[in-house]
Design a protein around this motif. Structure first.
Motif, short mmCIF file in Angstrom:
data_model
loop_
_atom_site.label_atom_id
_atom_site.label_comp_id
_atom_site.label_asym_id
_atom_site.label_seq_id
_atom_site.Cartn_x
_atom_site.Cartn_y
_atom_site.Cartn_z
N HIS A 1 0.77 -1.23 0.00
CA HIS A 1 0.00 0.00 0.00
C HIS A 1 0.81 1.30 0.00
O HIS A 1 0.24 2.36 -0.27
N PHE A 2 2.09 1.25 0.34
CA PHE A 2 2.84 2.50 0.50
C PHE A 2 4.16 2.46 -0.25
O PHE A 2 4.79 1.41 -0.37
N SER A 3 4.57 3.63 -0.74
CA SER A 3 5.87 3.74 -1.41
C SER A 3 6.81 4.68 -0.69
O SER A 3 7.96 4.83 -1.09
N SER A 4 6.33 5.32 0.40
CA SER A 4 7.20 6.23 1.14
C SER A 4 6.68 6.38 2.56
O SER A 4 5.52 6.05 2.86
N ALA A 5 7.55 6.89 3.45
CA ALA A 5 7.14 7.15 4.82
C ALA A 5 6.05 8.22 4.86
O ALA A 5 5.15 8.17 5.71
N GLU A 6 6.10 9.19 3.93
CA GLU A 6 5.09 10.24 3.92
C GLU A 6 3.70 9.66 3.67
O GLU A 6 2.71 10.07 4.29
N VAL B 1 -2.76 28.00 2.75
CA VAL B 1 -1.60 27.10 2.72
C VAL B 1 -0.85 27.30 1.41
O VAL B 1 -1.44 27.23 0.32
N GLN B 2 0.44 27.53 1.49
CA GLN B 2 1.27 27.74 0.31
C GLN B 2 1.72 26.39 -0.24
O GLN B 2 2.21 25.53 0.50
N PHE B 3 1.55 26.20 -1.54
CA PHE B 3 2.03 24.97 -2.17
C PHE B 3 2.25 25.25 -3.65
O PHE B 3 1.67 26.17 -4.23
N ASP B 4 3.13 24.47 -4.25
CA ASP B 4 3.42 24.60 -5.68
C ASP B 4 2.52 23.67 -6.47
O ASP B 4 2.33 22.50 -6.09
N GLU B 5 1.94 24.19 -7.55
CA GLU B 5 1.15 23.35 -8.43
C GLU B 5 2.05 22.30 -9.04
O GLU B 5 3.16 22.58 -9.48
N SER B 6 1.58 21.07 -9.05
CA SER B 6 2.37 19.98 -9.60
C SER B 6 1.62 19.33 -10.74
O SER B 6 0.40 19.17 -10.70
N SER B 7 2.36 18.97 -11.79
CA SER B 7 1.73 18.26 -12.90
C SER B 7 1.50 16.80 -12.57
O SER B 7 0.74 16.11 -13.26
N HIS C 1 2.30 11.83 -7.18
CA HIS C 1 3.64 11.31 -6.94
C HIS C 1 4.59 12.40 -6.45
O HIS C 1 5.80 12.22 -6.49
N ASP C 2 4.03 13.49 -5.98
CA ASP C 2 4.82 14.61 -5.47
C ASP C 2 4.91 14.49 -3.95
O ASP C 2 3.94 14.79 -3.23
N SER C 3 6.05 14.06 -3.43
CA SER C 3 6.18 13.81 -1.99
C SER C 3 5.96 15.08 -1.18
O SER C 3 5.43 15.02 -0.07
N ILE D 1 2.31 18.23 2.52
CA ILE D 1 1.46 19.39 2.80
C ILE D 1 0.04 18.95 3.13
O ILE D 1 -0.58 19.43 4.09
N LEU D 2 -0.49 18.01 2.35
CA LEU D 2 -1.83 17.50 2.63
C LEU D 2 -1.89 16.82 3.99
O LEU D 2 -2.83 17.02 4.76
N THR D 3 -0.87 16.02 4.29
CA THR D 3 -0.84 15.30 5.56
C THR D 3 -0.84 16.26 6.74
O THR D 3 -1.57 16.07 7.72
N ARG D 4 -0.02 17.30 6.65
CA ARG D 4 0.07 18.27 7.75
C ARG D 4 -1.20 19.11 7.86
O ARG D 4 -1.65 19.44 8.96
N THR D 5 -1.77 19.49 6.73
CA THR D 5 -2.95 20.35 6.75
C THR D 5 -4.14 19.64 7.40
O THR D 5 -4.88 20.25 8.18
N TYR D 6 -4.33 18.38 7.08
CA TYR D 6 -5.48 17.64 7.59
C TYR D 6 -5.08 16.66 8.69
O TYR D 6 -5.72 15.63 8.88
N ASP D 7 -4.03 17.01 9.41
CA ASP D 7 -3.53 16.14 10.47
C ASP D 7 -4.61 15.87 11.51
O ASP D 7 -5.27 16.78 11.99
N MET D 8 -4.79 14.61 11.82
CA MET D 8 -5.76 14.19 12.82
C MET D 8 -5.35 12.82 13.30
O MET D 8 -5.18 11.90 12.49
N ALA D 9 -5.12 12.68 14.59
CA ALA D 9 -4.71 11.39 15.13
C ALA D 9 -4.98 11.36 16.62
O ALA D 9 -5.09 12.41 17.26
#
Length: 366
Positions: free
Chosen positions: A61-66, A325-331, A335-337, A342-350
């Motif tokens: 299910h995962f390809s990175s720690a992020e 929230v500042q972020f760069d548009e990605s094509s 697959h943009d780590s 940014i998404l993980t931090r913005t919607y952090d809930m645990a």
């Protein structure tokens, strides 16, 4: 009766989960016993023991720690330390009896359409119809638990675990932006762990910022009827404590049955660990979608109101902008780590608290 252990909540210290996002199940989980008949147990364990080798859940299910962190939340760790996916591995392996609503193993055909299990899930929601979704199993050797609490991959009309990465599904659920497309679901989880050394099930029935409850081991063909796609939960550490670390465990490690009562973990042809049945924890996880009425079912099966990936990413990006929230548009945002971070931090809930009898294992401290 094997009931949950509740833990008191200090008044005035936390904000209700439902005020920021309703990650609360339709009803709390219900403990059930004698889920399968002896004949059904023989069928299921026969597939698990004679099949395989089975791969790690993380490898599937995962390809990175992020991506892992987007699902399982913070780990009470040094935030300056960069984690690799290998830091988060535990010897928990997965296979499927059925998926996509169809049996993948001929011997489990009738079980994939098990009326008893479907009725349990329908009754939990008060729904008229139910359709099988996935039917999986976990094989777990003695293991620490670095899982700080997660919820099962949710589904929406048009986007589900079959076409959407788990990390993205988790972010979408925590964002609270996609409720109008939600597919309601339920699970019947049967556990087999004949030990009282840890190995329980912790859950947060009122949201992750409320106190947890737990079902304690042992489990003998017992478990719960639950709404895990809307509830934070975790499988606790299990097995003999001195065997929970496996030197050499890596992302492509596999497990397979050996003989009548042994389990072997290998890296390719190299054996790195061996365990007896009595040291293992097994989980059979049956899932189904439920529908309020025929119109609700037709809307799903006829795809008349589907959510698309492009729409989901646009809605998330629009919400980030609204939040400033500042972020760069990605094509290639999938697959943009950095975008994942940014998404993980913005919607952090645990979850923020754990039962005293089932603390969170700390990475690097065991």
């Amino acid at each position: 009766m094997h009931g949950p252990t509740l833990h008191p909540h200090p008044k005035g210290t936390l904000v209700s989960t439902t005020m920021r996002h309703p990650m609360v199940p339709a009803v709390p989980p219900r403990f059930v016993e004698d889920i399968y008949t002896p004949e059904e147990i023989d069928i299921l364990f026969g597939i698990v023991r004679r099949g395989g080798p089975w791969r790690l859940i993380a490898a599937q299910h995962f390809s990175s720690a992020e991506e892992y962190m987007a699902v399982s939340g913070p780990k009470n760790r040094d935030l300056d330390r960069k984690l690799e996916l290998s830091d988060l591995l535990t010897p928990t392996f997965r296979g499927y009896f059925g998926n996509y609503g169809i049996p993948l193993e001929g011997a489990a055909h009738e079980l994939c359409y098990n009326r008893k299990l479907l009725d349990m899930i329908k009754d939990m929601h008060g729904a008229k119809y139910a359709a099988p979704n996935s039917y999986l199993f976990n094989v777990r050797a003695p293991a620490h638990s670095y899982d700080a609490g997660h919820f099962d991959s949710p589904s929406w009309r048009g986007m589900n675990k079959f076409n959407t990465p788990i990390w993205l599904s988790s972010v979408m659920a925590k964002s609270g932006l996609f409720e109008q497309w939600e597919l309601r679901s339920g699970q019947v989880i049967a556990l087999f762990y004949d030990s009282d050394v840890d190995g329980g099930f912790t859950y947060w029935p009122e949201g992750p910022d409320r106190p947890p409850a737990r079902f304690a081991a042992p489990f003998r063909n017992s478990g719960l009827v639950t709404h895990n796609e809307k509830m934070f939960h975790r499988g606790e550490a299990s097995g003999p404590r001195h065997k929970r670390s496996i030197p050499g465990l890596q992302l492509d490690s596999t497990i397979a049955g050996a003989g009548d009562d042994q389990w072997v973990i290998r890296n390719a042809d190299e054996e790195i660990a061996r365990y007896h049945d009595s040291e293992m924890r097994f989980l059979f996880h049956y899932g189904a979608y439920v529908f309020e009425d025929l119109a609700d079912a037709k809307r799903y099966f006829e795809h008349t109101d589907d959510l698309t990936l492009d729409t989901a990413l646009r809605m998330l990006s629009d919400d980030l902008r609204r939040r400033g929230v500042q972020f760069d548009e990605s094509s290639h945002p999938m697959h943009d780590s950095e975008f994942v971070k940014i998404l993980t931090r913005t919607y952090d809930m645990a979850p923020g608290s754990y039962p005293a009898d089932a603390p969170l294992d700390l990475i690097g401290a065991v």
